[in-house]
Write a protein that holds these residues in place. Structure first.
Motif, PDB file in Angstrom:
ATOM      1  N   SER A 139       0.660  33.786  34.129  1.00 24.20           N
ATOM      2  CA  SER A 139       0.404  32.936  35.285  1.00 24.20           C
ATOM      3  C   SER A 139      -0.724  33.512  36.124  1.00 24.20           C
ATOM      4  CB  SER A 139       1.685  32.832  36.125  1.00 24.20           C
ATOM      5  OG  SER A 139       2.107  34.128  36.519  1.00 24.20           O
TER       6      SER A 139
ATOM      7  N   ASP B  96      -1.522  37.328  41.547  1.00 26.18           N
ATOM      8  CA  ASP B  96      -1.269  37.356  42.989  1.00 26.18           C
ATOM      9  C   ASP B  96      -2.323  38.236  43.657  1.00 26.18           C
ATOM     10  OD1 ASP B  96      -0.371  37.679  45.565  1.00 26.18           O
ATOM     11  OD2 ASP B  96       1.618  38.430  45.022  1.00 26.18           O
TER      12      ASP B  96
ATOM     13  N   ALA C 128      -2.625  39.262  46.680  1.00 28.49           N
ATOM     14  CA  ALA C 128      -2.081  40.234  47.631  1.00 28.49           C
ATOM     15  C   ALA C 128      -1.555  41.460  46.901  1.00 28.49           C
ATOM     16  CB  ALA C 128      -0.970  39.587  48.457  1.00 28.49           C
ATOM     17  N   ARG C 129      -0.948  41.250  45.744  1.00 31.74           N
ATOM     18  CA  ARG C 129      -0.383  42.365  44.974  1.00 31.74           C
ATOM     19  C   ARG C 129      -1.428  43.038  44.094  1.00 31.74           C
ATOM     20  NH1 ARG C 129       0.781  46.180  42.827  1.00 31.74           N
ATOM     21  NH2 ARG C 129       2.623  46.802  41.620  1.00 31.74           N
ATOM     22  N   TRP C 130      -2.364  42.236  43.568  1.00 34.62           N
ATOM     23  CA  TRP C 130      -3.342  42.756  42.604  1.00 34.62           C
ATOM     24  C   TRP C 130      -4.747  42.340  43.021  1.00 34.62           C
ATOM     25  CZ3 TRP C 130      -0.587  45.757  39.416  1.00 34.62           C
ATOM     26  CH2 TRP C 130       0.744  45.413  39.159  1.00 34.62           C
TER      27      TRP C 130
ATOM     28  N   ALA D  11      -7.333  40.064  40.682  1.00 34.69           N
ATOM     29  CA  ALA D  11      -7.553  38.661  41.049  1.00 34.69           C
ATOM     30  C   ALA D  11      -9.016  38.352  41.339  1.00 34.69           C
ATOM     31  CB  ALA D  11      -6.703  38.305  42.267  1.00 34.69           C
TER      32      ALA D  11
ATOM     33  N   ASP E 190       6.200  40.927  38.278  1.00 35.24           N
ATOM     34  CA  ASP E 190       5.547  39.685  37.896  1.00 35.24           C
ATOM     35  C   ASP E 190       4.821  39.789  36.558  1.00 35.24           C
ATOM     36  OD1 ASP E 190       3.189  41.067  38.450  1.00 35.24           O
ATOM     37  OD2 ASP E 190       2.784  40.012  40.326  1.00 35.24           O
TER      38      ASP E 190
ATOM     39  N   THR F  26       1.670  39.810  35.846  1.00 39.20           N
ATOM     40  CA  THR F  26       0.554  40.759  35.829  1.00 39.20           C
ATOM     41  C   THR F  26       1.064  42.170  35.575  1.00 39.20           C
ATOM     42  OG1 THR F  26      -0.632  39.354  37.399  1.00 39.20           O
ATOM     43  CG2 THR F  26      -1.454  41.593  37.107  1.00 39.20           C
TER      44      THR F  26
END
Length: 422
Positions: free
Chosen positions: A22, A25, A27-29, A33, A386, A388
């Protein structure tokens, strides 16, 4: 390895959807991204593509396929951040592979030659440098360790065997390793631990220091021999788990698990055992690691160490390099060479008495972990990790397996003895 480009109208789109995962994110990665779009990134991307195709030009046509879904993004990432960008591109789903380990193995075999020597000298200028806050000083080491080992005990349980041993097993022989399956792994891990305890001379009454606790299997097996064990770790999660195992085994009176840095240890011990801990120390601190072992060992005492190694010329060439593994898996670490370890131990005053390498056993261990991790993908997602993250760990396990399968990486049992003089 052949490179296939697959676009939206290709039949492979649906086939590879699960691997591509998917959306990332931001904010997380954030770095995964963010697709490189600058003019500089585009120029570097063209240069990276030329080098990449040069490096893979000699591979046979039936080599494993690397399937590129977003060619521009892949090469811009590689041109901007080197192998960090290569790994981030996989995390972003911009490329996949029919057989990831088979795709990465030829790259591991050619790692020293992918970038021409003249360009390698420009590495410190072009590529990201190692962050100072990830240096393995006393101030930073605990946070570095926590970022990996405190992720979740349940995460590690999703792919480790019942012994919860997160290091190479020893299957007895290369042939046995080649033919091993999951049902063989736990016994091979116990056999590895017993080899190390035997090499260190651990028996009833031995005062044993374990540097790097893991989840407690070695400490328990040593205590079952009658040893008195002090085990140290910088992971809160591992400390709690190891204490529970000691209590459950009825050996809490023989096992002490402390949250401590190896440099702060005092006392006298008849034996020291340390399994795949030296890789987390960092090159600047290998001398401190062996000096600590020499300082706490009683005269005539033995230290048995399991260590991952790489060729010495690559240790020298990669000094100061910030890698994908540093950024996402093991901050602050550095894989040594057997030569570097021998030198650091000699400077400390320790005498080498035994050495055995068994790198193909690690390739098999990682293969079994990777297959288990993939089979438990849904369980990992239930733990809150997630897509990722799953791609990141899949790449990490495959990347490591390829390193050992290609013999670029090795793993050793090394035994050192302290002389009679203090």
């Amino acid at each position: 390895m052949t490179i296939d480009r697959l676009y939206e109208n290709d039949i492979a789109q649906s086939r590879d959807l699960d691997d591509r995962g998917s959306a990332v994110d931001p904010a997380r990665w954030p770095d995964v991204a963010a697709r490189p779009e600058s003019v500089t990134a585009r120029i570097r991307g063209r240069a990276a593509e030329a080098l990449f195709r040069r490096a893979t030009a000699g591979l046979p046509p039936d080599a494993p396929r690397m399937i590129v879904h977003d060619e521009d993004a892949l090469f811009r990432r590689v041109g901007t951040a080197g192998l960090i960008g290569f790994g981030e591109s996989y995390m972003a789903g911009e490329w996949t592979a029919d057989d990831l380990v088979a795709t990465l193995t030829p790259l591991a075999q050619r790692i020293a030659d992918i970038v021409p020597a003249a360009l390698q000298r420009l590495r410190p200028i072009i590529l990201p440098s190692h962050p100072r806050d990830e240096e393995n000083s006393l101030a930073n080491t605990r946070s570095n360790i926590s970022r990996h080992y405190d992720l979740s005990n349940d995460l590690f349980a999703s792919f480790l065997d019942e012994t919860m041993t997160y290091s190479s097993a020893h299957f007895g022989s290369d042939d046995a390793a080649a033919h091993a399956d999951w049902d063989d792994l736990a016994d091979a891990q116990r056999a590895k631990i017993d080899r190390l305890l035997d090499q260190a001379g651990v028996e009833s009454g031995t005062r044993l220091l374990e540097i790097g606790t893991g989840w407690g299997e070695l400490a328990v097996r040593a205590a079952e021999r009658g040893a008195v064990v002090r085990s140290i770790t910088l992971s809160h999660e591992q400390q709690a788990a190891a204490r529970r195992r000691a209590t459950s085994a009825g050996l809490a009176d023989r096992i002490r698990v402390d949250l401590a840095d190896y440099r702060s240890i005092d006392g006298d011990y008849d034996a020291v055992v340390s399994v795949e801990m030296v890789e987390a120390v960092g090159r600047d601190y290998w001398g401190d690691y062996f000096a600590t072992i020499n300082r706490v060992l009683a005269p005539g005492g033995r230290a048995a160490i399991q260590a991952i190694t790489m060729p010495h010329d690559r240790v020298l060439a990669s000094t100061g390099t910030y890698t994908w593994v540093h950024k996402y898996i093991f901050p602050g670490g550095q894989i040594p060479s057997e030569q570097a370890l021998r030198h650091a131990a000699a400077v400390s005053g320790l005498t080498p008495t035994y050495a055995e390498s068994f790198g193909l056993h690690y390739a098999k261990t990682l293969e079994l972990w990777r297959e288990r991790f993939s089979a438990h993908r849904d369980r990992v997602a239930e733990l809150g990790f997630d897509d990722t993250f799953v791609r990141m760990w899949t790449f990490y396990l495959a990347y490591s397996e390829a390193g050992f399968a290609s013999r670029y990486l090795d793993v050793w049992h090394l035994v050192y003895t302290k002389g009679a003089g203090r």
